[in-house]
Design an enzyme around this catalytic site. Structure first.
Site, PDB file in Angstrom:
ATOM      1  N   LYS A   1      46.521  22.212  57.769  1.00  0.00           N
ATOM      2  CA  LYS A   1      45.826  21.583  56.945  1.00  0.00           C
ATOM      3  C   LYS A   1      45.069  20.599  57.639  1.00  0.00           C
ATOM      4  CE  LYS A   1      48.951  21.443  52.907  1.00  0.00           C
ATOM      5  NZ  LYS A   1      50.114  22.509  53.394  1.00  0.00           N
TER       6      LYS A   1
ATOM      7  N   ASP B   1      46.531  29.589  66.421  1.00  0.00           N
ATOM      8  CA  ASP B   1      47.711  29.396  65.606  1.00  0.00           C
ATOM      9  C   ASP B   1      47.960  30.876  65.161  1.00  0.00           C
ATOM     10  OD1 ASP B   1      49.081  29.236  63.111  1.00  0.00           O
ATOM     11  OD2 ASP B   1      48.309  27.273  62.783  1.00  0.00           O
TER      12      ASP B   1
ATOM     13  N   VAL C   1      46.978  13.886  67.624  1.00  0.00           N
ATOM     14  CA  VAL C   1      47.284  12.827  66.452  1.00  0.00           C
ATOM     15  C   VAL C   1      48.396  13.998  65.865  1.00  0.00           C
ATOM     16  CG1 VAL C   1      45.136  12.045  66.248  1.00  0.00           C
ATOM     17  CG2 VAL C   1      45.520  14.173  65.051  1.00  0.00           C
TER      18      VAL C   1
ATOM     19  N   ARG D   1      52.394  15.216  67.362  1.00  0.00           N
ATOM     20  CA  ARG D   1      53.596  14.810  67.506  1.00  0.00           C
ATOM     21  C   ARG D   1      53.613  14.358  68.871  1.00  0.00           C
ATOM     22  NH1 ARG D   1      54.060  13.909  63.077  1.00  0.00           N
ATOM     23  NH2 ARG D   1      55.546  14.369  61.585  1.00  0.00           N
TER      24      ARG D   1
ATOM     25  N   ASP E   1      47.463   9.185  69.622  1.00  0.00           N
ATOM     26  CA  ASP E   1      47.925   8.466  68.481  1.00  0.00           C
ATOM     27  C   ASP E   1      49.476   8.416  68.252  1.00  0.00           C
ATOM     28  OD1 ASP E   1      47.465   6.714  65.953  1.00  0.00           O
ATOM     29  OD2 ASP E   1      48.095   8.294  65.086  1.00  0.00           O
TER      30      ASP E   1
ATOM     31  N   GLU F   1      58.280   6.099  70.304  1.00  0.00           N
ATOM     32  CA  GLU F   1      57.497   5.089  69.645  1.00  0.00           C
ATOM     33  C   GLU F   1      58.312   3.900  69.227  1.00  0.00           C
ATOM     34  OE1 GLU F   1      55.212   7.091  66.487  1.00  0.00           O
ATOM     35  OE2 GLU F   1      54.262   8.281  67.795  1.00  0.00           O
TER      36      GLU F   1
ATOM     37  N   HIS G   1      50.066   5.354  66.087  1.00  0.00           N
ATOM     38  CA  HIS G   1      50.413   6.195  64.992  1.00  0.00           C
ATOM     39  C   HIS G   1      49.762   5.802  63.781  1.00  0.00           C
ATOM     40  CE1 HIS G   1      53.832   9.493  63.883  1.00  0.00           C
ATOM     41  NE2 HIS G   1      52.629   9.528  63.241  1.00  0.00           N
ATOM     42  N   LEU G   2      48.450   5.783  63.960  1.00  0.00           N
ATOM     43  CA  LEU G   2      47.719   5.423  62.724  1.00  0.00           C
ATOM     44  C   LEU G   2      47.137   6.538  61.935  1.00  0.00           C
ATOM     45  CD1 LEU G   2      45.504   2.338  64.416  1.00  0.00           C
ATOM     46  CD2 LEU G   2      47.737   2.309  62.915  1.00  0.00           C
ATOM     47  N   GLY G   3      47.482   7.835  61.957  1.00  0.00           N
ATOM     48  CA  GLY G   3      46.980   8.925  61.537  1.00  0.00           C
ATOM     49  C   GLY G   3      46.903   8.945  60.074  1.00  0.00           C
ATOM     50  N   ALA G   4      47.726   8.492  59.439  1.00  0.00           N
ATOM     51  CA  ALA G   4      47.871   8.317  57.915  1.00  0.00           C
ATOM     52  C   ALA G   4      47.569   7.036  57.206  1.00  0.00           C
ATOM     53  CB  ALA G   4      49.301   8.635  57.462  1.00  0.00           C
TER      54      ALA G   4
END
Length: 592
Positions: free
Chosen positions: A199, A219, A278, A280, A304, A309, A328-331
């Site tokens: 996604k 992939d 962004v 893991r 990110d 962490e 860790h601002l991805g979401a």
């Protein structure tokens, strides 16, 4: 006990089967009881008018409103472990983020009342799935709502890195004006390799195409037609990392992807490559990345996520002048947070209503007598799936899988849904963060363009055992181990259960007999005396214990395949020495 009309009731049932018309919906593996002999199983969630949902971490208002329309909602934040265990016996559902640990003690304290745990986000590291399943509790997550936010953050890091935005900003705020120092690079015409075309990866690719970049992707499960529809070319892992100007990581953290960007793979990259992550933190060997930056192989990195962490304050990687780091601002957008709240609220309410959620990450309870009979076959099915997918090297990706069951039981006496789910689990989980089980196996396979068909061979004899053998074939792919290709052209593995233990009995066209415990080394060799001793000696020198060894051959003194079960993972040096034995034509190491 009769429940009132207002009671919330959850039916425990499995998704319908669509891939094999001869399957009947009856308890797995039971041959002596008919469907009408089986009582329906209901769980009464609450005798009150509404169930109770405990929300232990902050959730968006839109999600809370949805919950309140259906249930009594208790928002209690920052609970200690003891406080959570005290409250949970009064709750039918629990919604958490990443800060609440839902361990075995929580499920035991619920005394059977807790029926749904909702994780507002993707990762479920903080939920004990085994304990949840044992206590009949469904676990659901919210994997899609933050897709756009994560993709946008990936693009933000990409463009910021290319134009040195973070460094230039810090320089100006320090009173400097260094225009010549912060000359960037253009994105137009550059090649971006998207590693993981799910996604988020596909959304990054769309946006990068809009910036004029040439986008390739790796992939093994991405449908080629979906990639081609947005102008993306699917390539091998090595081709992706060796030809890219920019590499954007979107793969899950699994045993197969842990530290996949290491010294060996950095050495394959184009000098001056730029890395964005962004996904893991653990997919990058952080020490190796620092060395690659210092050596000039990697020009810059924008990260990110990190292995630990928050990262240590003295982290050489974070402090490096050629690294951009975000916490860790991805979401972390207002829209994504609201979307996650709505998605998890809908999943939890649906589960409490008795609906099967597409985002379920654990299986409903299976009757104990069924599990007892099928347990070794379930293990066999998953391990055959894991073996088969690890043998795949290329081609059009894993799209077509055929499973053949040999059994003396009548079709009505054997429902293979659980076995098919475990094969799907074995095929997908080694390279994905998705948790596959009886609830979501067919949905997950369909989502990845994986078509699994089933065939049954009816045998004469006693139906005492559910199955005599299971065969898994993957069509239209190349193999890391050429001997795994059968005469009909598919990657083929076959196995059976012997004395309660799963065994591999066939690889390609070669008959073998090795216990599927620990891990496995497969060698194709010239059949000659002393081969077992040579390989065994190399492993013995490293104190690697050999659990089983079997040799299948075409004819004496011709080609043979040796299957070796090992308890420990051999070093790369030991595997290299095995490959250097003159009679060994090819070999592969497989993790089970």
């Amino acid at each position: 006990m009769a429940a009132s009309a207002s009671s919330a009731i959850l039916k425990l049932s499995s998704p319908s089967t669509t891939t094999a018309t001869w399957l009947r919906h009856r308890p797995l593996g039971l041959s002596s009881l008919s469907l009408r002999d089986q009582p329906r199983r209901f769980i009464v969630l609450s005798m009150d008018a509404k169930p109770t949902i405990l929300v232990s971490e902050k959730l968006g208002e839109a999600g809370l409103n949805l919950l309140k329309e259906f249930a009594n909602v208790d928002c209690s934040y920052n609970l200690s472990s003891e406080e959570l265990c005290t409250k949970i016996s009064l709750c039918d559902a629990l919604i958490v983020r990443s800060g609440t640990k839902v361990n075995r003690e929580v499920f035991e304290s619920s005394a059977g009342r807790l029926k749904v745990v909702g994780r507002a986000g993707v990762g479920i590291d903080n939920v004990d799935l085994a304990a949840a399943t044992e206590h009949g509790c469904l676990v659901v997550n919210a994997p899609t709502a933050n897709t756009v936010a994560a993709a946008e953050h990936g693009i933000a890091l990409l463009t910021s890195m290319a134009r040195n935005i973070a460094q230039a900003d810090a320089s100006v705020k320090a009173g400097k004006w260094e225009r010549n120092k912060y000359v960037g690079v253009s994105l137009v015409g550059k090649t971006l390799a998207v590693m993981g075309f799910g996604k988020v990866g596909s959304e990054v690719a769309r946006r990068a195409k809009g910036l004029g970049m040439h986008v390739i992707a790796h992939d093994p499960y991405a449908p080629a037609d979906r990639a081609h529809a947005i102008g993306v070319e699917l390539v091998s892992f090595d081709m992706a990392i060796s030809t890219a100007d920019f590499i954007s990581l979107h793969m899950p953290l699994t045993a197969a992807t842990s530290k996949i960007l290491n010294d060996e793979n950095f050495a394959k990259m184009k000098k001056g490559v730029r890395i964005i992550n962004v996904a893991r933190g653990g997919v990058i060997d952080e020490e190796a990345l620092v060395k690659a930056i210092d050596a000039g192989i990697v020009a810059q990195a924008a990260l990110d996520v990190f292995t630990v962490e928050p990262p240590p304050k003295d982290s050489k990687l974070v402090q490096h002048e050629n690294v951009i780091a975000t916490p860790h601002l991805g979401a972390s957008t207002m829209e994504a947070q609201e979307g996650v709240a709505i998605e998890i609220a809908e999943a939890v309410v649906g589960a409490l209503k008795g609906e099967l959620a597409a985002t379920a990450v654990n299986a409903p309870m299976v009757p104990a007598q069924v599990l007892t009979e099928l347990k070794p076959y379930v293990a066999l099915a998953e391990k055959l799936g894991r073996l088969a997918v690890q043998l795949v090297a290329g081609g059009d990706g894993v799209k077509t899988v055929k499973v053949t069951y040999a059994s003396a039981r009548a079709p009505d006496d054997l429902d293979t849904r659980l076995l098919r789910a475990m094969i799907t689990k074995g095929l997908i989980e080694p390279i994905s963060s998705v948790f596959v089980n009886l609830v979501n196996a067919d949905f997950t396979a369909k989502q990845r363009g994986l078509r699994i068909t089933e065939e049954r061979i009816i045998l004469d004899g006693s139906p005492e055992n559910p199955l005599e053998s299971v065969k898994v074939q993957i069509a239209n792919v190349e193999s890391k181990f050429a001997s795994a290709i059968s005469d009909s052209g598919e990657v083929t593995v076959e196995g059976r259960v012997k004395d309660g233990i799963p065994h591999l009995t066939k690889v390609g066209s070669f008959e073998v007999d090795v216990s599927l415990e620990g891990s496995l080394i497969l060698c194709r060799q010239v059949d000659q005396p002393g081969m077992i001793g040579k390989v065994g000696s190399i492993l013995g020198e490293e104190n690697v214990n050999v659990s089983f060894m079997s040799v299948g051959r075409i004819a004496p003194r011709k080609q043979a395949v040796m299957a070796i079960g090992v308890d420990e993972e051999p070093s790369k040096q030991s595997l290299k020495r095995i490959g250097e034995i003159s009679a060994v034509e090819e070999f592969v190491y497989l993790k089970l």
